[in-house]
Design a protein around this motif. Structure first.
Motif, PDB file in Angstrom:
ATOM      1  N   LEU A  86      39.801 116.761 -87.362  1.00  9.42           N
ATOM      2  CA  LEU A  86      38.868 116.588 -88.470  1.00  9.42           C
ATOM      3  C   LEU A  86      39.057 117.716 -89.482  1.00  9.42           C
ATOM      4  O   LEU A  86      39.149 118.884 -89.092  1.00  9.42           O
ATOM      5  CB  LEU A  86      37.427 116.623 -87.966  1.00  9.42           C
ATOM      6  N   MET A  87      39.134 117.354 -90.736  1.00  8.45           N
ATOM      7  CA  MET A  87      39.161 118.357 -91.810  1.00  8.45           C
ATOM      8  C   MET A  87      38.119 117.933 -92.825  1.00  8.45           C
ATOM      9  O   MET A  87      38.133 116.793 -93.296  1.00  8.45           O
ATOM     10  CB  MET A  87      40.518 118.390 -92.501  1.00  8.45           C
ATOM     11  N   HIS A  88      37.237 118.857 -93.145  1.00 10.55           N
ATOM     12  CA  HIS A  88      36.189 118.514 -94.106  1.00 10.55           C
ATOM     13  C   HIS A  88      35.596 119.796 -94.671  1.00 10.55           C
ATOM     14  O   HIS A  88      35.221 120.691 -93.899  1.00 10.55           O
ATOM     15  CB  HIS A  88      35.101 117.691 -93.399  1.00 10.55           C
ATOM     16  N   LYS A  89      35.531 119.856 -95.978  1.00 15.19           N
ATOM     17  CA  LYS A  89      34.957 121.003 -96.683  1.00 15.19           C
ATOM     18  C   LYS A  89      35.534 122.324 -96.164  1.00 15.19           C
ATOM     19  O   LYS A  89      34.800 123.271 -95.869  1.00 15.19           O
ATOM     20  CB  LYS A  89      33.428 120.984 -96.544  1.00 15.19           C
ATOM     21  N   GLU A  93      38.717 121.100 -87.320  1.00 14.09           N
ATOM     22  CA  GLU A  93      38.414 121.069 -85.887  1.00 14.09           C
ATOM     23  C   GLU A  93      39.280 120.022 -85.222  1.00 14.09           C
ATOM     24  O   GLU A  93      39.639 119.020 -85.838  1.00 14.09           O
ATOM     25  CB  GLU A  93      36.940 120.723 -85.657  1.00 14.09           C
ATOM     26  N   ARG A  94      39.590 120.275 -83.961  1.00 13.43           N
ATOM     27  CA  ARG A  94      40.365 119.296 -83.204  1.00 13.43           C
ATOM     28  C   ARG A  94      39.711 119.125 -81.850  1.00 13.43           C
ATOM     29  O   ARG A  94      39.396 120.119 -81.181  1.00 13.43           O
ATOM     30  CB  ARG A  94      41.788 119.804 -83.042  1.00 13.43           C
ATOM     31  N   ILE A 201      32.284 110.417 -90.668  1.00  9.09           N
ATOM     32  CA  ILE A 201      33.619 110.117 -90.125  1.00  9.09           C
ATOM     33  C   ILE A 201      34.476 111.388 -90.081  1.00  9.09           C
ATOM     34  O   ILE A 201      35.317 111.561 -89.204  1.00  9.09           O
ATOM     35  CB  ILE A 201      34.323 109.029 -90.988  1.00  9.09           C
ATOM     36  N   PHE A 202      34.219 112.287 -91.045  1.00 11.78           N
ATOM     37  CA  PHE A 202      35.017 113.518 -91.116  1.00 11.78           C
ATOM     38  C   PHE A 202      34.334 114.684 -90.403  1.00 11.78           C
ATOM     39  O   PHE A 202      34.830 115.806 -90.420  1.00 11.78           O
ATOM     40  CB  PHE A 202      35.266 113.887 -92.589  1.00 11.78           C
ATOM     41  N   GLN A 203      33.195 114.404 -89.785  1.00 10.98           N
ATOM     42  CA  GLN A 203      32.430 115.487 -89.169  1.00 10.98           C
ATOM     43  C   GLN A 203      32.238 115.329 -87.670  1.00 10.98           C
ATOM     44  O   GLN A 203      32.042 116.307 -86.954  1.00 10.98           O
ATOM     45  CB  GLN A 203      31.033 115.567 -89.822  1.00 10.98           C
ATOM     46  N   GLU A 204      32.208 114.082 -87.188  1.00 10.81           N
ATOM     47  CA  GLU A 204      31.855 113.842 -85.788  1.00 10.81           C
ATOM     48  C   GLU A 204      33.027 113.277 -85.008  1.00 10.81           C
ATOM     49  O   GLU A 204      33.804 112.481 -85.531  1.00 10.81           O
ATOM     50  CB  GLU A 204      30.676 112.848 -85.703  1.00 10.81           C
ATOM     51  N   MET A 205      33.095 113.678 -83.750  1.00  6.11           N
ATOM     52  CA  MET A 205      34.132 113.163 -82.832  1.00  6.11           C
ATOM     53  C   MET A 205      33.931 111.655 -82.669  1.00  6.11           C
ATOM     54  O   MET A 205      34.851 110.889 -82.615  1.00  6.11           O
ATOM     55  CB  MET A 205      34.028 113.888 -81.498  1.00  6.11           C
TER      56      MET A 205
END
Lengths: 205, 221
Positions: A86-89, A93-94, A201-205
């Motif tokens: 995830l990439m956001h702002k 995180e992976r 979608i870009f923040q949660e697993m």
């Protein structure tokens, strides 16, 4: 012995994804340059085939990805191992589903991420030609080849071939050649452009 | 040293201090269940495996990789590839006594890493070197065979539920243990779905392997 030490695995992983995403959501760079905001969101399913001389048939992984400009990304493998990047702002995180549930992959260092994010942003803006790491060449209307400029990178990735769809903004396939014994083929399906993507979608697993 | 590393180091020290267990003699022959399971512990001939690997590293770090392993027990050969989930090859090496590294991305580019990995693969998939010196039952009632090669002792233990454990000792100190589950891998593969390796060394680590694919030998394909 062939060793490569300039690039950390974390950085290479992200470059790998960046290269996949350098698909340049258009079939003409000039078109992208004229209207860089034409594609703001992308959703697609993908099938990843890992071809190794060692294996008689490719190793298949399947997943989905979402991209929203300027820099939000979800790159998710669903099989054989569930993994979400995830990439956001500016936050990266992976998460990977391990033997004891979902865990955050501590192998991906934020410092490396920051460097690579800049490269990803450059790719995603359709700015292939200004990237110092790769020399781009249009082979045909629907095929683009990227060759590393940096000899250290060339030891990791020999070249990348992008196969663009007849539908503007859609890519059919990417091939990443690592050596004569190994390449990765990514096949994109059900690509949807400019559909609304929820922020979670870009923040949660 | 962080709060996670200290208990791990202590646990490694305590476990590694325990020597090989006593073996109780078995009256008569090994039961048929043992005879059926034992040949499956070390795959014969030319085999290729794909595993999803979860590594618990010293200091609490975790890493996830895909491993492709080609073993040939007759030729005593190993070809091992480690790659990211994205498919990028980080390490590619072969061994037939001598190790040849075809490709290695830092931090996987040391001779020590290559030697350790090949040693782990050999312990997982190859019969131990040396002679069988003892066999019988453990205190818990599992069947055990013990092999010795100079300063190295290797125990192969088959439990009543069909799972098995391999323990390797150096000068009577436990260095590696491998536990293979009794579950069968995907596609009817006659290999365990899960393997867990624990290395009881100073910078100890654990590897959890889940079988993704097992290719049969070319002759039977």
């Amino acid at each position: 012995m062939k060793t490569v030490s300039t690039y950390s695995p974390a950085r290479i992983i992200l470059l790998f994804i960046a290269l996949v995403l350098c698909i340049g959501w258009t079939n003409a760079w000039e078109e992208m340059m004229e209207d860089p905001d034409a594609v703001t969101c992308v959703k697609a399913d993908f099938i990843q085939e890992k071809h190794l001389k060692l294996l008689s048939r490719p190793l298949i992984s399947k997943g989905v990805f979402f991209f929203q400009s300027p820099g939000s990304l979800r790159w998710e493998y669903q099989t054989p191992v569930r993994s979400v990047l995830l990439m956001h702002k500016g936050k990266v995180e992976r998460y990977i589903e391990g033997s004891r549930g979902v865990v955050r992959d501590s192998g991906v260092k934020l410092q490396a991420m920051q460097v690579v994010l800049q490269e990803i942003s450059q790719f995603l803006s359709g700015n292939f030609q200004d990237n110092p790491n790769f020399k781009a060449e249009v082979i045909s209307d629907f095929k683009v080849s990227l060759v590393p400029e940096d000899p250290a990178m060339e030891k990791i990735i020999q070249r990348i071939e992008l196969f663009l769809s007849e539908t503007p903004g859609v890519i059919d396939e990417v091939k990443i050649f690592e050596s004569r014994d190994s390449y990765t083929r990514l096949i994109f399906e059900n690509t949807r452009l400019n559909e609304t993507i929820e922020e979670r979608i870009f923040q949660e697993m | 040293m962080n709060r996670i590393a200290l208990p791990i180091l202590m646990a490694v020290f305590l476990v590694s201090c325990s020597g090989p267990p006593k073996i109780r003699p078995l009256i008569g022959q090994f039961p048929s269940q043992f005879a059926k399971t034992y040949p499956l512990v070390f795959p014969e001939g030319d085999r290729r495996f794909v595993h999803a690997i979860e590594a618990d590293l010293y200091g609490g770090e975790k890493a996830f990789m895909m491993g492709v392993t080609h073993i040939d027990s007759e030729k005593n050969k190993i070809h091992s590839i480690l790659m990211t989930i994205e498919g990028l090859v980080l390490f590619d090496a072969e061994s037939d006594g001598e190790i040849r590294i075809n490709r290695a991305v830092a931090p996987f580019d040391s001779e020590n890493f290559a030697g350790g990995l090949m040693g782990d693969v050999r312990l997982m998939f190859f019969r131990p070197e040396g002679d069988q010196v003892e066999s019988g039952l453990t205190e818990a009632g599992s069947w055990i065979r013990r092999f010795r090669n100079r300063e190295e002792t290797t125990d192969i233990v088959i439990h009543q539920d069909g799972s098995r454990t391999i323990r390797q000792y150096h000068r009577n100190r436990l260095r590696r243990s491998i536990h293979a589950g009794s579950d069968q891998g995907p596609g009817g593969a006659k290999f365990p779905e899960t393997l867990t390796l624990n290395a009881y060394i100073r910078s100890g680590y654990s590897l959890h392997l889940k079988l993704v694919e097992a290719e049969p030998a070319p002759a039977t394909r």
